[in-house]
Design a protein around this motif. Structure first.
Motif, PDB file in Angstrom:
ATOM      1  N   TYR A 115       0.952  -1.117   0.288  1.00 52.27           N
ATOM      2  CA  TYR A 115      -0.011   0.174   0.278  1.00 52.27           C
ATOM      3  C   TYR A 115       1.365   1.761  -0.370  1.00 52.27           C
ATOM      4  N   LYS A 117       2.208   4.089  -1.787  1.00 55.37           N
ATOM      5  CA  LYS A 117       1.856   4.220  -3.039  1.00 55.37           C
ATOM      6  C   LYS A 117       3.020   5.040  -3.394  1.00 55.37           C
ATOM      7  N   ASN A 294      -6.561   1.563  -5.095  1.00 58.41           N
ATOM      8  CA  ASN A 294      -5.274   0.709  -5.515  1.00 58.41           C
ATOM      9  C   ASN A 294      -5.451  -0.050  -6.611  1.00 58.41           C
ATOM     10  N   GLU A 295      -4.083  -0.117  -7.531  1.00 60.31           N
ATOM     11  CA  GLU A 295      -4.295  -0.702  -8.563  1.00 60.31           C
ATOM     12  C   GLU A 295      -3.936  -2.476  -8.237  1.00 60.31           C
ATOM     13  N   LYS A 296      -3.230  -2.422  -6.704  1.00 66.47           N
ATOM     14  CA  LYS A 296      -2.585  -4.270  -6.467  1.00 66.47           C
ATOM     15  C   LYS A 296      -4.181  -4.543  -5.849  1.00 66.47           C
TER      16      LYS A 296
END
Length: 444
Positions: A115, A117, A294-296
């Protein structure tokens, strides 16, 4: 005695396996009841108002006991005021400091669910180290700072093991008592030299993450190059538990789980506990939380799903992976204390682990004369999201054992329109926990 009423902090449990009980969340009292007393309490709990004089139901001795344990009291709202005052006293206590130091945000891992980022590269300078020591000494001299809970964080803090050695020794020389000293590391650099460094500066607990066996862990927690990390971490743990320092540190192995790897947790747990049968080894699940931006992405557990997971572990396998009985140690998250610090490598200050590296959420700097620069965010964290100002929370029977949940999630709800579930895992599931707690007592 005439004004005593049934408390909303009472919970009655009628267990088909174990009998009848009452639990009071304000005092953390848990009592086994006979049938007659249970029926009397059950009648009171269902009455909108007490129709009979309590002296006709209970003896004077019983009334005094129930009053002393707040099972019967004059006003639950007065208890809310007391809890609120105690909370404020903890928040603004300047004699204790929760301090987190991130000597770098650099990391040698590329975790699939990271997280951080806002990570930016760099390492703490001598100037920032000196500024932190100066600030801590000022807190001691000016405000009477007596104790510190210290956490080393990152990025990967052991990339800066020399800074930890230097700064840690200077902190110890201040003469401020370090109650707890922890490092959160991925374990890749947990080698002989760094273990000795941690012991020398007073670290007493090391948190390392292992997300399952090699195939799963290496997929989720590889090096930046993509190479797996499982073998190296296990090699480091093997060495630590085989050498003379093995009793000087508690090793907390966190297994981050979501729905994609939860079915391997039990096997992972048993393997780790069998390989390292020492008492100073803790193995526990960590719940991955990623917001919708969040992209992940990951398939995360909800609160009740996490509760089911932990209860099943305990019921079916005798593994207690979280507290199964509410504790009466009331603490405030560091973000709620205006004096507590998360110090970044540039000397910038944050209030939450998840804020680290986000320049928009910096609340101050060690290099400024008045270190606090973002009073708006500090105020939101300390009083703006205070659960004692939330009409639903102050009427909730779980209030004394909930503490409002995660402050960051509360802030997101109030100021950013989110709908995070901030309630305690005990909410709605207290009977399950109490039965499990009672069974553990009986076994012991």
């Amino acid at each position: 005695m005439e004004n005593l009423k049934w408390s909303r902090y009472n919970f009655l449990l009628n267990s088909s396996r174990h009998g009848k009980f009452i639990y009071n969340s304000y005092t953390n009292t848990f009592l086994e009841l006979d049938d007659s007393l249970f029926e009397d309490f059950n009648s009171l709990s269902q009455s909108k108002s007490v129709q009979k004089d309590l002296r006709d139901i209970f003896s004077q001795e019983e009334l005094m006991y129930f009053k002393d344990n707040y099972i019967l009291n004059e006003s639950d709202d007065d208890l809310v005021d007391i809890m609120h005052h105690q909370s404020m006293a903890r928040i603004f206590d300047k004699k204790h400091l929760v301090l987190t130091i991130a000597p770098t945000q650099n990391c040698n891992f590329n975790c699939s669910y990271c997280y951080e980022k806002w990570r930016n590269s760099g390492s703490m300078s001598d100037e920032t180290e000196d500024a932190l020591i100066k600030h801590l000494n000022e807190l001691k001299v000016t405000f009477g700072l007596e104790t510190i809970n210290l956490t080393w964080y990152g990025g990967e803090p052991l990339l800066e093991h020399m800074r930890i050695a230097s700064l840690g020794k200077k902190i110890n020389k201040l003469g401020i008592k370090i109650i707890e000293c922890e490092i959160i590391t991925n374990g890749y650099l947990f080698n002989e030299k760094n273990v000795q460094t941690l012991i020398d500066v007073g670290v007493n607990q090391v948190q390392i993450t292992i997300d399952g066996f090699k195939e799963i862990h290496d997929q989720r927690r590889p090096l930046l190059s993509g190479i797996g990390t499982f073998d190296k971490i296990i090699k480091n743990l093997d060495f630590f538990f085989a050498n003379e320092n093995k009793d000087k540190l508690t090793i907390a192995l966190r297994v981050n789980i979501d729905k994609s790897n939860s079915d391997t947790y039990l096997e992972t747990y048993n393997w780790l506990k069998s390989r390292y049968p020492q008492e100073n080894l803790l193995v526990y699940p960590g719940w991955i939380y990623l917001d919708e931006t969040n992209e992940k992405k990951c398939d995360c557990f909800g609160r009740n799903e996490a509760t089911d997971f932990c209860l099943d572990l305990s019921k079916n396998n005798g593994i207690v992976s979280e507290k199964i009985f509410p504790d009466d140690i009331n603490m405030e998250c560091l973000v709620r204390n205006p004096n507590s610090l998360i110090v970044g490598w540039k000397g910038e200050i944050y209030k939450c682990f998840e804020d680290l590296g986000n320049e928009e959420l910096i609340v101050g700097s060690l290099h400024d004369k008045d270190i606090w620069t973002n009073q708006e965010l500090i105020s939101k964290y300390s009083v703006g999201i205070d659960h004692y100002n939330d009409p639903k929370c102050i009427k909730c029977s779980y209030l004394p054992i909930c503490n409002g949940g995660c402050p960051l999630r509360r802030l997101e709800n109030k100021y950013h329109g989110k709908s995070n579930d901030c309630c305690t895992p005990f909410k709605g599931r207290l009977n399950d926990y109490l039965e499990l707690y009672y069974e553990n007592i009986q076994r012991k």
